[in-house]
Structures are given as structure tokens and as C-alpha cells.
Design an enzyme around this catalytic site. Structure first.
Site, PDB file in Angstrom:
ATOM      1  N   GLY A 144       0.742  -1.274   0.128  1.00  0.00           N
ATOM      2  CA  GLY A 144      -0.104  -0.439   0.029  1.00  0.00           C
ATOM      3  C   GLY A 144       0.640   1.262   0.194  1.00  0.00           C
ATOM      4  O   GLY A 144       1.923   1.427  -0.406  1.00  0.00           O
ATOM      5  N   PHE A 188       2.550   2.833   2.090  1.00  0.00           N
ATOM      6  CA  PHE A 188       3.019   2.730   3.358  1.00  0.00           C
ATOM      7  C   PHE A 188       4.213   2.262   3.085  1.00  0.00           C
ATOM      8  O   PHE A 188       5.456   1.851   3.670  1.00  0.00           O
ATOM      9  CB  PHE A 188       2.366   2.446   4.609  1.00  0.00           C
ATOM     10  CG  PHE A 188       3.333   1.802   5.919  1.00  0.00           C
ATOM     11  CD1 PHE A 188       3.034   3.214   7.076  1.00  0.00           C
ATOM     12  CD2 PHE A 188       4.172   0.964   6.407  1.00  0.00           C
ATOM     13  CE1 PHE A 188       4.099   3.257   8.344  1.00  0.00           C
ATOM     14  CE2 PHE A 188       4.933   1.085   6.991  1.00  0.00           C
ATOM     15  CZ  PHE A 188       5.631   2.108   7.984  1.00  0.00           C
ATOM     16  N   LYS A 206       5.173  -2.432   2.246  1.00  0.00           N
ATOM     17  CA  LYS A 206       4.943  -3.703   1.365  1.00  0.00           C
ATOM     18  C   LYS A 206       4.837  -4.407   3.032  1.00  0.00           C
ATOM     19  O   LYS A 206       5.269  -4.342   4.895  1.00  0.00           O
ATOM     20  CB  LYS A 206       5.657  -4.762   0.674  1.00  0.00           C
ATOM     21  CG  LYS A 206       6.687  -4.217  -0.111  1.00  0.00           C
ATOM     22  CD  LYS A 206       7.693  -4.651  -0.333  1.00  0.00           C
ATOM     23  CE  LYS A 206       8.232  -4.303  -2.626  1.00  0.00           C
ATOM     24  NZ  LYS A 206       8.824  -4.973  -2.644  1.00  0.00           N
ATOM     25  N   ASP A 251      -9.647   7.306   6.591  1.00  0.00           N
ATOM     26  CA  ASP A 251      -9.520   6.965   5.088  1.00  0.00           C
ATOM     27  C   ASP A 251      -9.912   5.388   4.714  1.00  0.00           C
ATOM     28  O   ASP A 251      -9.407   4.067   4.494  1.00  0.00           O
ATOM     29  CB  ASP A 251      -8.249   6.541   5.541  1.00  0.00           C
ATOM     30  CG  ASP A 251      -7.078   6.208   3.900  1.00  0.00           C
ATOM     31  OD1 ASP A 251      -8.092   6.484   2.759  1.00  0.00           O
ATOM     32  OD2 ASP A 251      -5.829   5.293   3.694  1.00  0.00           O
TER      33      ASP A 251
END
Length: 402
Positions: A99, A101, A103, A217
Site C-alpha cells: 500500500g 505505507f 510492503k 481512510d
């Protein structure tokens, strides 16, 4: 689906890399629960031995007792070597997904004898230290069965890793969209169970946490599923403390995911709890229809899920057209009308017309308790005609009708 700067391009694969410029909100140990999540880490010189400790110190996220021991976290700290060993040095066969951020890997921590999910910050990725620290703080203060549990973290040098409980069924997105051949779609009862559980997690953030938190989110990829399809909200890097006192909103740079971001928030930058309600309504529509929030493979008229659904809300004769074809007609007609009414209210363009999360939870808990049996309750034989969404004024009225 990635995140993006809602006020600009609609490319859903990019998260805005700019950071908010507000200063840290300093507090004492006694005021710890009142700390503002709207913070930035100090980007100046930091400890080479433990970067995370320096980040946390700068943000006053932990308190110390008289003997100097740290008591601010329930979570454990892990060394980078421990997490590398748990994942076989981050082997490709341990890879779970990726995503904004970084893995995510599956691993086994011998130290606690537990299978975990380890998320590693990509130093060149879209998210940074601020999101990392905010997520640690949010989940340190949170405790609810419908929020993913943070087990620990690592902050050595430039390394940033988060350790979560492992959710064996992955994300809701994986069970709704682009199913591989042979995978059976989740049934109606499971969809209602997931919707109700996700709503309860959001209710905890809005109404039970101190201070209350706006998730910011909410999307299918951030709803993780455990055994029995038990849903848990995850990824709190964009979380914000909600307005308090006589304030009605929090002014902030617009961040979120295209297709889920409330239009009022995208246009004004005024973040409210109703911003999350809109996002939840989109998720609810995805559960009902099996469609993606944004699908560029469809015709222009059908690419945006909410825009496609709005005219259909006005005619109950078209409600069956909104149901996921993979359900193969196995759903209760009355239940469909009711859940569409909830979704329609959540995605109202005017935020004051959207229900509060407590009313959504009440309605969805009821729907989840009404188990549908296709053998004894074929979809076409359900009796009664609940009002269509256009006849429902607010969440309280919906509860009475259910």
C-alpha cells in the site's frame, strides 16, 4: 486502490506526498489521552540508536513513571533482526500486499510464538514518519474487537515497521472485486455481518475513543477479515482528532482515496465525522453491488459508483439492478431495500443529511441479526415493502422503520 490528494488529480494510485505543517501539540503524562493526532515528526537530528524513540519523544507520545520506566504503550518493541528473521529476511513467499505505507509480510515471531503481519515503511514511498507515529498512537489508545490490534513496532535507524495481528482472510477488497476463478462470492449474511462490524469499529472511533477520532481512510482495502469473516478496520496513518466543544470541523489538507472521499471535504478541506459516514456509505454500496468505488473499465456513466447509484435510489423497481450478480438472486428483498436506504443516506451530498454512526450501527446490527436462508426465504417471496431511501429522512427514522 491507492490514496491521493482529493482536491487535485483523480489518479487513484497516488497519495499526496506533502505533509501538514502544524506543530506538535505538547502535553504532560497526565494529559496523554488528549494529545492531538494532527502532528508532524521532528525532521531534524535524531537518535541513531532508536529513531522511533526520538520521534515519539518529540511528539510527547509516552509518559514516564518516577523511576523513569516507560508506560505509554501496551505494544512491544522489536528489533529489526527479529522481524527480518520472522519473515525469512522478507522473502517473496511471505509477501502479503503493498500500500501507500510499504510492503506487508506474513511472519512468525518466536519471541511471542505468534503469526503476525509486518508492515515495512518504504523510505521512498507515499507515506512517512508522521503516518507511522500517528498509527502507533491511535492503536495504542484504541481497544476494540473491530479494530486491528497493533502488537508492536520497530524503529531502528531509518527502519520503520509495524507488527499487527495476522488476519488470515485478507482484505474485504479481495473478496468483492476481481475474484479468481473458482472462488465463491461471499453471501448476503456475511456481507451484512461485515458491514455491521465495520460500522461498530467506526462508532468506537467517533463516540468511544478519548479524544474522538476521524478515520479519514475508510475503504474496502482497509477492512481486514479474520476467521469467520470477522471485520477489523486497519491503517490509521491518516487519522485525525475530531472537532471538540463548539467546533464543527477540523480544517486540514485534503487526503483520502478517490471515490471514497466526501465531496464536501474534498471541496472545502473541512473534515468532520460525517466525512467518514460518506466513505462508509461507499463501502456499503460496494458490499451490495460488488462494484468498485471507481472502475475505469466501465463506461463513463458507470465509473463512479455513487454517481451511478444515485438515480437508481429513486426507483425501487430498479433496486434489483443494484445487487451483485454473483449473489445469483440469493438475498432478501426487504433486507435489500433497508440496506440501500442506509447507503443512500450515508452518501448524501450535504453532510448534515447523513446519519450519525450510532444510528447506522443500530440499523445494521438489526439487518445482520436477520439471517437469510435461501431455502426457506427465496428472494422473490419476501413480504412487506419498506420505504425507499427517498422516503427516509434521517437515521433515527430508519431505525424505527426497521
Amino acid at each position: 486502490m491507492g490514496c491521493f490528494f482529493c482536491g487535485g488529480s483523480n489518479k487513484n494510485s497516488q497519495r499526496n506526498s506533502s505533509r501538514e505543517s502544524k506543530k506538535p501539540n505538547h502535553c504532560t503524562g497526565a494529559d496523554k489521552v488528549k494529545v492531538d493526532l494532527n502532528v508532524n515528526g521532528n525532521k531534524e537530528a535524531t537518535s541513531k540508536d532508536d529513531q522511533l524513540s526520538q520521534d515519539v519523544k518529540n511528539l510527547n507520545l509516552k509518559e514516564a513513571s518516577n523511576d523513569g520506566a516507560v508506560h505509554g504503550y501496551r505494544e512491544k518493541t522489536f528489533t529489526f533482526d527479529e522481524l527480518a528473521a520472522a519473515t525469512g529476511n522478507f522473502r517473496s513467499d511471505c509477501f502479503l500486499g503493498e500500500g501507500g505505507f510499504g510492503k506487508v509480510y506474513k511472519g512468525h515471531l518466536d519471541k511471542i510464538n505468534q503469526v503476525v503481519a509486518i508492515k515495512q515503511l518504504d523510505p521512498n514511498g507515499c507515506q512517512g514518519v508522521r503516518e507511522f507515529v500517528v498509527e502507533v498512537l491511535t492503536l495504542s489508545l484504541a481497544d476494540h474487537p473491530n479494530l486491528v490490534k497493533l502488537i508492536g513496532f520497530c524503529g531502528e535507524g531509518e527502519q520503520r515497521l509495524l507488527v499487527y495481528e495476522y488476519m488470515p482472510l485478507g482484505s474485504l477488497e479481495n473478496h468483492l472485486h476481481d475474484l479468481p476463478p473458482g472462488r465463491k462470492a461471499i453471501d448476503w449474511n456475511t456481507r451484512m455481518k461485515i458491514a455491521a462490524g465495520a460500522a461498530r469499529g467506526l462508532e468506537y472511533l467517533h463516540d468511544k475513543m478519548k479524544p474522538p477520532v476521524i478515520y479519514r481512510d475508510l475503504k474496502c482495502s482497509n477492512i481486514l477479515l479474520g476467521e469467520g469473516y470477522h471485520p477489523k478496520l486497519s491503517d490509521f496513518g491518516l487519522a485525525k482528532v475530531g472537532p471538540s466543544g463548539d467546533k464543527t470541523h477540523v480544517s486540514t489538507r485534503v487526503m483520502g482515496t478517490y471515490g471514497y472521499c466526501a465531496p464536501d471535504y474534498a471541496m472545502t478541506g473541512q473534515l468532520t465525522f460525517k466525512s467518514d459516514i460518506y466513505s462508509f456509505g461507499v463501502v456499503l454500496l460496494e458490499l451490495i453491488t460488488g462494484r468498485k468505488a471507481i472502475d475505469h473499465k466501465k463506461s463513463a456513466r458507470e465509473q463512479n459508483l455513487v454517481a451511478w447509484a444515485r438515480p437508481l435510489f429513486k426507483d425501487r423497481r430498479k433496486f434489483p439492478q443494484m445487487v451483485d450478480p454473483l449473489l445469483e438472486g440469493q438475498y432478501p428483498v426487504r433486507g435489500l431495500y433497508q440496506v440501500l436506504a442506509i447507503a443512500a443516506m450515508c452518501v448524501q451530498e450535504q453532510p448534515n443529511m447523513r446519519p450519525v454512526i450510532a444510528d447506522v450501527v443500530t440499523a445494521l446490527n438489526y439487518l445482520a441479526s436477520q439471517k437469510y436462508d435461501p431455502q426457506t426465504q427465496p428472494g422473490q417471496s419476501c413480504k412487506g415493502s419498506p420505504p425507499s431511501p427517498r422516503h427516509v429522512g434521517n437515521g433515527t427514522q430508519t431505525d424505527r422503520q426497521m
